[in-house]
Scaffold this active site. Structure first.
Site, PDB file in Angstrom:
ATOM      1  N   ARG A   1      36.024  54.057  34.426  1.00  0.00           N
ATOM      2  CA  ARG A   1      36.037  52.595  34.417  1.00  0.00           C
ATOM      3  C   ARG A   1      36.653  52.121  35.729  1.00  0.00           C
ATOM      4  NH1 ARG A   1      40.740  52.258  35.774  1.00  0.00           N
ATOM      5  NH2 ARG A   1      40.556  50.031  35.467  1.00  0.00           N
ATOM      6  N   GLY A   2      36.555  50.782  35.893  1.00  0.00           N
ATOM      7  CA  GLY A   2      36.942  50.228  37.178  1.00  0.00           C
ATOM      8  C   GLY A   2      35.643  49.953  37.906  1.00  0.00           C
ATOM      9  N   ALA A   3      35.462  48.693  38.350  1.00  0.00           N
ATOM     10  CA  ALA A   3      34.146  48.310  38.846  1.00  0.00           C
ATOM     11  C   ALA A   3      33.602  49.210  39.963  1.00  0.00           C
ATOM     12  CB  ALA A   3      34.166  46.841  39.268  1.00  0.00           C
TER      13      ALA A   3
ATOM     14  N   ARG B   1      27.104  48.512  30.895  1.00  0.00           N
ATOM     15  CA  ARG B   1      28.121  47.453  30.815  1.00  0.00           C
ATOM     16  C   ARG B   1      27.694  46.327  31.729  1.00  0.00           C
ATOM     17  NH1 ARG B   1      34.091  49.208  31.597  1.00  0.00           N
ATOM     18  NH2 ARG B   1      34.345  47.198  30.586  1.00  0.00           N
TER      19      ARG B   1
ATOM     20  N   GLN C   1      45.185  49.637  30.114  1.00  0.00           N
ATOM     21  CA  GLN C   1      45.006  50.243  31.441  1.00  0.00           C
ATOM     22  C   GLN C   1      46.292  50.107  32.268  1.00  0.00           C
ATOM     23  OE1 GLN C   1      42.792  48.166  29.999  1.00  0.00           O
ATOM     24  NE2 GLN C   1      40.681  48.588  30.635  1.00  0.00           N
TER      25      GLN C   1
ATOM     26  N   ASP D   1      35.968  42.292  38.893  1.00  0.00           N
ATOM     27  CA  ASP D   1      34.735  42.946  38.453  1.00  0.00           C
ATOM     28  C   ASP D   1      33.502  42.249  38.988  1.00  0.00           C
ATOM     29  OD1 ASP D   1      36.881  43.676  36.271  1.00  0.00           O
ATOM     30  OD2 ASP D   1      35.282  45.188  36.237  1.00  0.00           O
TER      31      ASP D   1
ATOM     32  N   ASN E   1      37.559  39.109  35.977  1.00  0.00           N
ATOM     33  CA  ASN E   1      38.386  40.311  35.988  1.00  0.00           C
ATOM     34  C   ASN E   1      38.861  40.562  34.562  1.00  0.00           C
ATOM     35  OD1 ASN E   1      39.579  42.445  37.642  1.00  0.00           O
ATOM     36  ND2 ASN E   1      41.552  41.517  37.165  1.00  0.00           N
ATOM     37  N   LYS E   2      39.599  41.663  34.366  1.00  0.00           N
ATOM     38  CA  LYS E   2      40.064  42.026  33.032  1.00  0.00           C
ATOM     39  C   LYS E   2      40.664  40.841  32.284  1.00  0.00           C
ATOM     40  CE  LYS E   2      39.594  45.089  31.630  1.00  0.00           C
ATOM     41  NZ  LYS E   2      38.384  45.341  30.808  1.00  0.00           N
TER      42      LYS E   2
END
Lengths: 346, 346
Positions: B45-47, B85, B190, B231, B241-242
């Site tokens: 994960r993580g763009a 995603r 995270q 993201d 973003n998150k």
């Protein structure tokens, strides 16, 4: 109704709130030390419930002591109970009343009876206060309302009915509530474990979100108001409540969402001029380092664990107490609501 | 340095980020379907890391296919990977570049080589971008800084160095950083599991807090700036973003704390005029209802689980990309930073 605290004449029965929602378990405590431990480890929590539990703790100390030790044992218990948790003023209000009974006691024989009567009065007053708060607060809720709450200010945080949740459940009973949304309320998850449990049992359509979702929730959906409880209210109307409350208040102001605090007069501390004087309890880092009992944080990291934060009065639309609704809280308003300091705690 | 993604010529090696911080475990994937699953279940994960992993996933599809099936298998892989995603644009940017290689491919024999070269270029560009971002962003950090971050925009969210954490670690290397504070970042933690792990390993003094503490933190302590990743960035500078980022941005504005977004140009999507057009991924309710398989929420409650939120550009002090620092983000500014749409993805 599920009771957080019950007096059984020779013992206190406490719901173990650490085990909810998966176990509904009750403890029977026979000593003031056991009650103090239960307050400290959050077997019983919620500001009004703590006050009621502590009052009964003093009665237990008197009950168990020999007549010539009774007054000293009661004073020791009051001191020990007062050292458990610093932020909720209801604890100290209840202990003050128990201390005044000791001060005016004329005989050791009548002492237990007097202490017990006072504790029962404290208990009944909290029940009555919650009922009034629920009724008054429900009048603020519009039709088809979606309401956001935080932490647990429900039946088990109080002696019955609850404050913020009492309002929500009453509004639901009146047919005005479409949905309640509760934050999970890290670190101890009172929202996920306790509030969700109470509201579902009361038949209220309830959605659980993480604390981090509140901004996005308010920005993208219609929230009619926020309803929270309080652990301590300063003379100027600043409110200390579960950590995260201040964040929600800022977001509510940003999104023009009314922000209501529901709390009994016993939560008000006129001896504190403002919220900056309220002591914020710091709790053990394991509460942040673990999640539902399992470690989650990487080794070597430090922690911060303030259990409460302060919401300044300018962010509060109204405070609902059993005596009335105080719009735009101010010092004079609170004094009228709760009476002058000398009279405040009868 | 720990790498989220590595190419080994005939397989992809992925760090399993679901197991951190307690297990550092790597998976060796040999098919594009396995890579797609790994993206969907957040093994990786993580763009930026997702984009790099997806590119290698396409190479795997081409590698495993017979020469006469190679182009179709690659197209199928691109489609499948694109369905994993929806929010992080880096995924689609990488897949677009792989698709262009397919479109211009002249022979099946050279196809694998061309795809692999392009994937490796995507990978290297992300590494170089992170290094530039770290350097440029560190110039924004004052001496003796206390910096707040959210989620994980570190080495394992990217191909190396990281974005927000790359800035933090570089500032630390330059002796400017007193402390980093990270939110735990519910529901998937995270911050607690990944960011705390990375920063402690990099020797950065780090404090972990719950998401609900940010308001109290900013109100009662000095935070020099907020640093987060992204993201997807819309043409006008709105940032997805998150979940929880928007809340922090509102609090930062309220408390006059600079709010910086660090992200590579590959996060920018000029085809979207504003953040309202960014698709917000909704993920399974079990992420909110449980932690590591343990249920925490009362039965009968409903859930909401948006994985991202949108921070409007007016709350962003600056966006740091590998090409420069854009103060007061605007559409023309972003276009200059990332180039015109036709040229944007080389």
């Amino acid at each position: 109704m599920t009771y957080s605290v019950e007096w059984r004449g020779d013992h206190v029965r406490l719901l173990d709130q650490r085990l909810l929602p998966y176990d509904e378990h009750y403890l029977e405590l026979t000593s003031s030390n056991q009650v103090a431990d239960a307050i400290r480890n959050m077997t019983v929590r919620g500001a009004p419930a703590i006050g009621v539990a502590a009052a009964y703790g003093v009665v237990l100390a008197a009950l168990k002591a020999a007549p010539d030790r009774r007054v000293d044992a009661s004073r020791d218990a009051i001191a020990a109970l007062g050292r458990t948790r610093p932020t909720a003023v209801n604890l100290f209000a209840a202990l003050d009343r128990m201390r005044r009974v000791l001060d005016s006691a004329r005989s050791a024989e009548r002492l237990v009876e007097s202490l017990a009567q006072t504790a029962v009065s404290i208990h009944q007053e909290e029940i009555d206060a919650s009922a009034s708060i629920s009724r008054l607060g429900a009048s603020l809720i519009p039709e088809k309302a979606t309401v956001l709450t935080h932490c647990n200010a429900g039946t088990i945080a109080t002696a019955a009915h609850g404050t913020a949740l009492g309002v929500i459940v009453e509004a639901h009973r009146q047919g005005k509530l479409e949905r309640a949304i509760t934050t999970e309320t890290r670190p101890l998850l009172q929202g996920a474990r306790l509030t969700a449990w109470e509201l579902v049992r009361a038949g209220v359509p309830t959605t659980l979100i993480t604390d981090s979702m509140v901004g996005h929730l308010m920005r993208t959906t219609r929230i009619d108001c926020v309803l929270v409880g309080a652990d301590r209210i300063a003379a100027n109307g600043d409110v200390a409540n579960k950590i995260g409350t201040y964040t929600i208040a800022v977001l509510a102001r940003t999104h023009h969402v009314p922000f209501y605090v529901a709390a009994p007069g016993s939560s008000v501390d006129l001896s504190l001029r403002s919220g900056s004087e309220i002591e914020i309890e710091q709790r053990d880092s394991t509460e942040v380092a673990t999640f539902a009992g399992r470690p989650v944080a990487a080794d070597g990291v430090d922690f911060w664990n303030p259990a409460f934060d302060v919401t300044p009065r300018r962010l509060i639309t109204a405070i609902v107490t059993e005596r009335g609704i105080l719009m735009a809280p101010s010092k004079n308003g609170l004094r009228m609501i709760v009476g002058c300091p000398g009279e405040r705690r009868k």
